[in-house]
Design a protein around this motif. Structure first.
Motif, PDB file in Angstrom:
ATOM      1  N   PHE A   1       0.834  -1.202   0.000  1.00 31.38           N
ATOM      2  CA  PHE A   1       0.000   0.000   0.000  1.00 31.38           C
ATOM      3  C   PHE A   1       0.873   1.258   0.000  1.00 31.38           C
ATOM      4  N   ILE A   2       1.841   1.309   0.918  1.00 36.93           N
ATOM      5  CA  ILE A   2       2.727   2.473   1.009  1.00 36.93           C
ATOM      6  C   ILE A   2       3.508   2.656  -0.292  1.00 36.93           C
TER       7      ILE A   2
ATOM      8  N   GLY B   1       4.732  10.418  -5.773  1.00 34.05           N
ATOM      9  CA  GLY B   1       6.080  10.959  -5.677  1.00 34.05           C
ATOM     10  C   GLY B   1       6.394  11.520  -4.305  1.00 34.05           C
ATOM     11  N   LEU B   2       5.488  11.315  -3.365  1.00 36.05           N
ATOM     12  CA  LEU B   2       5.660  11.809  -1.995  1.00 36.05           C
ATOM     13  C   LEU B   2       5.836  10.637  -1.043  1.00 36.05           C
TER      14      LEU B   2
ATOM     15  N   CYS C   1       7.441  10.334   6.519  1.00 33.52           N
ATOM     16  CA  CYS C   1       8.825  10.802   6.450  1.00 33.52           C
ATOM     17  C   CYS C   1       9.017  11.812   7.589  1.00 33.52           C
ATOM     18  N   VAL C   2       9.566  11.361   8.697  1.00 32.98           N
ATOM     19  CA  VAL C   2       9.607  12.190   9.913  1.00 32.98           C
ATOM     20  C   VAL C   2      10.501  13.422   9.724  1.00 32.98           C
ATOM     21  N   GLU C   3      11.536  13.310   8.888  1.00 34.32           N
ATOM     22  CA  GLU C   3      12.413  14.447   8.643  1.00 34.32           C
ATOM     23  C   GLU C   3      11.664  15.544   7.875  1.00 34.32           C
ATOM     24  N   GLU C   4      10.896  15.148   6.885  1.00 31.07           N
ATOM     25  CA  GLU C   4      10.098  16.103   6.123  1.00 31.07           C
ATOM     26  C   GLU C   4       9.055  16.779   7.014  1.00 31.07           C
TER      27      GLU C   4
ATOM     28  N   LEU D   1      14.660  14.133   0.361  1.00 29.36           N
ATOM     29  CA  LEU D   1      14.680  15.245   1.314  1.00 29.36           C
ATOM     30  C   LEU D   1      15.291  16.493   0.678  1.00 29.36           C
ATOM     31  N   LYS D   2      16.299  16.288  -0.157  1.00 29.16           N
ATOM     32  CA  LYS D   2      16.922  17.417  -0.853  1.00 29.16           C
ATOM     33  C   LYS D   2      15.911  18.104  -1.773  1.00 29.16           C
ATOM     34  N   SER D   3      15.049  17.304  -2.410  1.00 28.35           N
ATOM     35  CA  SER D   3      14.023  17.890  -3.282  1.00 28.35           C
ATOM     36  C   SER D   3      13.001  18.687  -2.476  1.00 28.35           C
ATOM     37  N   ILE D   4      12.737  18.259  -1.250  1.00 28.01           N
ATOM     38  CA  ILE D   4      11.830  19.001  -0.367  1.00 28.01           C
ATOM     39  C   ILE D   4      12.453  20.342   0.002  1.00 28.01           C
TER      40      ILE D   4
END
Length: 291
Positions: free
Chosen positions: A238-239, A247-248, A252-255, A284-287
């Motif tokens: 599912f995930i 694309g997400l 994601c705890v850092e995001e 994360l870099k893209s965020i």
């Protein structure tokens, strides 16, 4: 508001995977299982979190998550020597709770749905105002396998653990909001026939006082209890599907830490640097770059 993740248990249904480590450290797609309940508490705005696990597994959780400083939260750890029921979490966490309201989430529960962040944050503010406990109901085909809630509007009429004749199709999921009084209630309840301190016993006490509310999660939500080989595979698939299509990343705890302002852009850059050049780091870099 404090948060507790109960990540104990022996994980016998997942043997032999759990012979050497906690099930909450196993992967659900691309992240350890515990990231999913941790992300729920973070989305609720809860920064002080207690992780309860076994003496064997606790060092591994500390190695994985540390103090939480890198993602702007404060993590503490406590031992549950052997499984004695969900309600024991409040007795173990008494000093941590310290007369604050608390949200408890089970370490193998995964939630996904539009508007979930708002539901969580509203639950935090509502608890501060009305001092009422709150549970969540999710429609299931086989309610007799779960704790089942009967309700009128948002008020709970009855709650039963694995009833033979369920009064509704709504299962109580592993996410609970309680006022500080939950600690004293947990101390007073008696073990069930299974010898455990049941969360249903706590909910029943709030029901008697007419201080138990329920919010039903509609069909746009997904609730996954990843406690078996099959359910873990279903959760991972599912995930994977959601992340591939959107694309997400989910949980994601850092995001989450960056977008909710738990950490600033400089701290986020340092965090990305420590993760290194891999798919997760590139995401994360893209965020950070707003891509």
């Amino acid at each position: 508001m404090k948060g507790i993740i109960l990540a104990g248990g022996s994980g016998t249904r997942l043997y032999p995977l759990t012979k050497g480590q906690s099930k909450q450290l196993l992967a659900i797609h691309d992240k350890p299982m515990i990231y999913y309940p941790l992300s729920v508490l973070m989305l609720a705005g809860i920064k002080e979190i207690l992780i309860i696990s076994t003496p064997r597994d606790l060092p591994n959780f500390k190695r994985l998550l540390g103090t939480g400083l890198s993602i702007g939260i404060k993590l503490q750890y406590a031992e549950q020597e052997r499984p004695k029921g969900i309600a024991e979490a409040f007795i173990i966490g008494e000093k941590f709770i310290d007369n604050d309201p608390v949200c408890l989430i089970l370490g193998d529960n995964i939630f996904y749905g539009s508007g979930f962040t708002k539901i969580l944050q509203n639950s935090v503010s509502e608890l501060s105002e009305n001092k009422k406990a709150k549970v969540f109901g999710f429609y299931v085909k086989n309610p007799s396998r779960y704790g089942v809630v009967e309700y009128v509007d948002d008020n709970v009429i009855s709650i039963e653990e694995k009833p033979l004749k369920p009064k509704s199709n709504y299962a109580v999921v592993g996410l609970y909001f309680y006022p500080p009084s939950v600690v004293e209630i947990a101390k007073k309840i008696k073990p069930s026939q299974r010898g455990e301190l049941e969360i249903t016993s706590i909910n029943t006490e709030y029901l008697k006082k007419e201080k138990l509310r329920v919010e039903l999660l509609d069909k746009s939500f997904t609730w996954l209890d990843s406690g078996t080989h099959e359910s873990m595979l279903e959760a991972s698939n599912f995930i994977h599907t959601i992340e591939k299509r959107t694309g997400l990343k989910i949980a994601c705890v850092e995001e989450i830490a960056f977008k909710l302002g738990y950490i600033n852009s400089d701290q986020f850059k340092e965090l990305i640097k420590s993760i290194g050049k891999n798919q997760y780091g590139n995401y994360l870099k893209s965020i950070l770059n707003g891509v």
